[in-house]
Write a protein that holds these residues in place. Structure first.
Motif, PDB file in Angstrom:
ATOM      1  N   ILE A  12       0.841  -1.194   0.000  1.00  0.00           N
ATOM      2  CA  ILE A  12       0.000   0.000   0.000  1.00  0.00           C
ATOM      3  C   ILE A  12       0.878   1.246   0.000  1.00  0.00           C
ATOM      4  CG2 ILE A  12      -0.172   0.205   2.531  1.00  0.00           C
ATOM      5  CD1 ILE A  12      -3.221   0.694   2.103  1.00  0.00           C
ATOM      6  N   GLN A  34       0.819   5.755   0.404  1.00  0.00           N
ATOM      7  CA  GLN A  34       0.128   6.985   0.801  1.00  0.00           C
ATOM      8  C   GLN A  34       1.028   8.166   0.456  1.00  0.00           C
ATOM      9  OE1 GLN A  34      -2.942   7.066   2.988  1.00  0.00           O
ATOM     10  NE2 GLN A  34      -3.000   9.216   2.426  1.00  0.00           N
ATOM     11  N   ASN A  71      -7.171   8.325   3.535  1.00  0.00           N
ATOM     12  CA  ASN A  71      -6.334   7.180   3.853  1.00  0.00           C
ATOM     13  C   ASN A  71      -6.407   6.155   2.725  1.00  0.00           C
ATOM     14  OD1 ASN A  71      -5.567   8.259   6.296  1.00  0.00           O
ATOM     15  ND2 ASN A  71      -7.060   7.110   7.495  1.00  0.00           N
ATOM     16  N   THR A  93      -6.401   2.551   0.877  1.00  0.00           N
ATOM     17  CA  THR A  93      -6.886   1.202   1.145  1.00  0.00           C
ATOM     18  C   THR A  93      -6.583   0.328  -0.068  1.00  0.00           C
ATOM     19  OG1 THR A  93      -9.089   1.685   0.277  1.00  0.00           O
ATOM     20  CG2 THR A  93      -8.764   2.002   2.641  1.00  0.00           C
ATOM     21  N   GLU A  94      -6.217  -0.920   0.223  1.00  0.00           N
ATOM     22  CA  GLU A  94      -5.970  -1.913  -0.823  1.00  0.00           C
ATOM     23  C   GLU A  94      -6.463  -3.255  -0.295  1.00  0.00           C
ATOM     24  OE1 GLU A  94      -4.676  -1.580  -3.860  1.00  0.00           O
ATOM     25  OE2 GLU A  94      -3.702   0.381  -3.817  1.00  0.00           O
ATOM     26  N   TYR A 129      -5.911  -4.336   3.343  1.00  0.00           N
ATOM     27  CA  TYR A 129      -4.921  -3.426   3.912  1.00  0.00           C
ATOM     28  C   TYR A 129      -5.438  -1.994   3.879  1.00  0.00           C
ATOM     29  CZ  TYR A 129      -1.960  -7.446   2.798  1.00  0.00           C
ATOM     30  OH  TYR A 129      -1.428  -8.715   2.699  1.00  0.00           O
ATOM     31  N   SER A 130      -5.236  -1.291   4.958  1.00  0.00           N
ATOM     32  CA  SER A 130      -5.519   0.137   4.979  1.00  0.00           C
ATOM     33  C   SER A 130      -4.401   0.839   5.737  1.00  0.00           C
ATOM     34  CB  SER A 130      -6.881   0.430   5.617  1.00  0.00           C
ATOM     35  OG  SER A 130      -6.907  -0.033   6.962  1.00  0.00           O
ATOM     36  N   ASN A 138      -3.516   3.993   8.090  1.00  0.00           N
ATOM     37  CA  ASN A 138      -4.037   5.037   8.974  1.00  0.00           C
ATOM     38  C   ASN A 138      -3.005   6.164   9.016  1.00  0.00           C
ATOM     39  OD1 ASN A 138      -5.209   6.612  10.892  1.00  0.00           O
ATOM     40  ND2 ASN A 138      -5.153   5.088  12.526  1.00  0.00           N
TER      41      ASN A 138
END
Lengths: 116, 117
Positions: free
Chosen positions: B49, B51, B58, B60-61, B64-65, B67
């Motif tokens: 993932i 970011q 946030n 997300t995959e 999986y996310s 934070n």
């Protein structure tokens, strides 16, 4: 579609010797980065090759050198091996050098080098 | 100096439960990217993932996310509904600007996740 391949899988060398590790990038990728991962640590960036030139270098001595060939494959050479060079060496490929929003770096399975 | 800190050397989670892996980072550059990678015992680093520092939401995959708390400089990975195959080392990494158009990936020391049946 072949991913990133590295050879050899394992290698044992003696202190003071020289070693060459090889990497073939994922099909369509033109940039190769090399990382050293000591046991119990995260990978550390060694250097990156793009257009057959070293574009970036991490905090590694000149004993570590590399090369990129016209077909985009790459070699990592380490001279005068030290016991501390024992590690997993990871190769990663991408299309173009990584930018801020970059997420397309693919890693190979690594070469485990043991220096005795 | 810019760096990534993962304070949990090891974590255990029951199968089908959620788990959070912690990551804090340190940089004064407003432009950066944050990644999580999974490394099974085979050694290959698997991208999970991403970011970006300017992303408002946030990431997300699937299970999986991420934070992302920018003010606290934290980028924790949340894995929902853990599976036995999730047992592996997990690395947080940051893509930092090193020059004009040039970025370099820096990794934390990793967290070993073990999923218990």
């Amino acid at each position: 579609d072949a991913g990133v391949t590295q050879s050899p899988t394992h290698l044992i060398k003696t202190r003071g010797q020289q070693v060459t590790l090889r990497c073939s990038p994922k099909s369509g990728h033109d940039t190769v980065s090399w990382y050293q991962q000591a046991l119990g640590q995260g990978p550390q960036f060694i250097f990156q090759y793009y257009e057959e030139e070293e574009r970036q270098r991490g905090n590694f001595p000149d004993r570590f050198s590399g090369h990129q060939f016209p077909n985009y494959s790459s070699e990592l050479n380490v001279n005068a091996l030290l016991l501390g060079d024992s590690a997993l060496y990871l190769c990663a490929s991408s299309l173009g050098p990584p930018g801020q929003g970059f997420r397309g770096q693919y890693f190979g399975p690594g070469t485990r080098l043991t220096v005795t | 100096a810019q760096k990534i800190t993962q304070t949990q050397p090891g974590m255990f989670v029951q199968e089908k439960e959620a788990v959070t892996l912690d990551c804090t980072y340190d940089t004064s550059d407003p432009s950066y990217g944050l990644f999580w990678y999974k490394q099974p015992s085979s050694g290959e680093m698997i991208f999970l993932i991403y970011q970006g520092s300017y992303d408002q939401q946030n990431a997300t995959e699937g299970r999986y996310s991420l934070n992302f708390q920018k003010a606290r400089k934290s980028a924790n990975l949340v894995i929902s509904a853990s599976q036995l195959g999730d047992s592996a080392m997990y690395f947080c990494a940051m893509n930092l600007r090193k020059g004009a158009g040039s970025y370099q990936l820096t990794f934390g020391k990793g967290t070993k996740l073990s999923v218990i049946p």
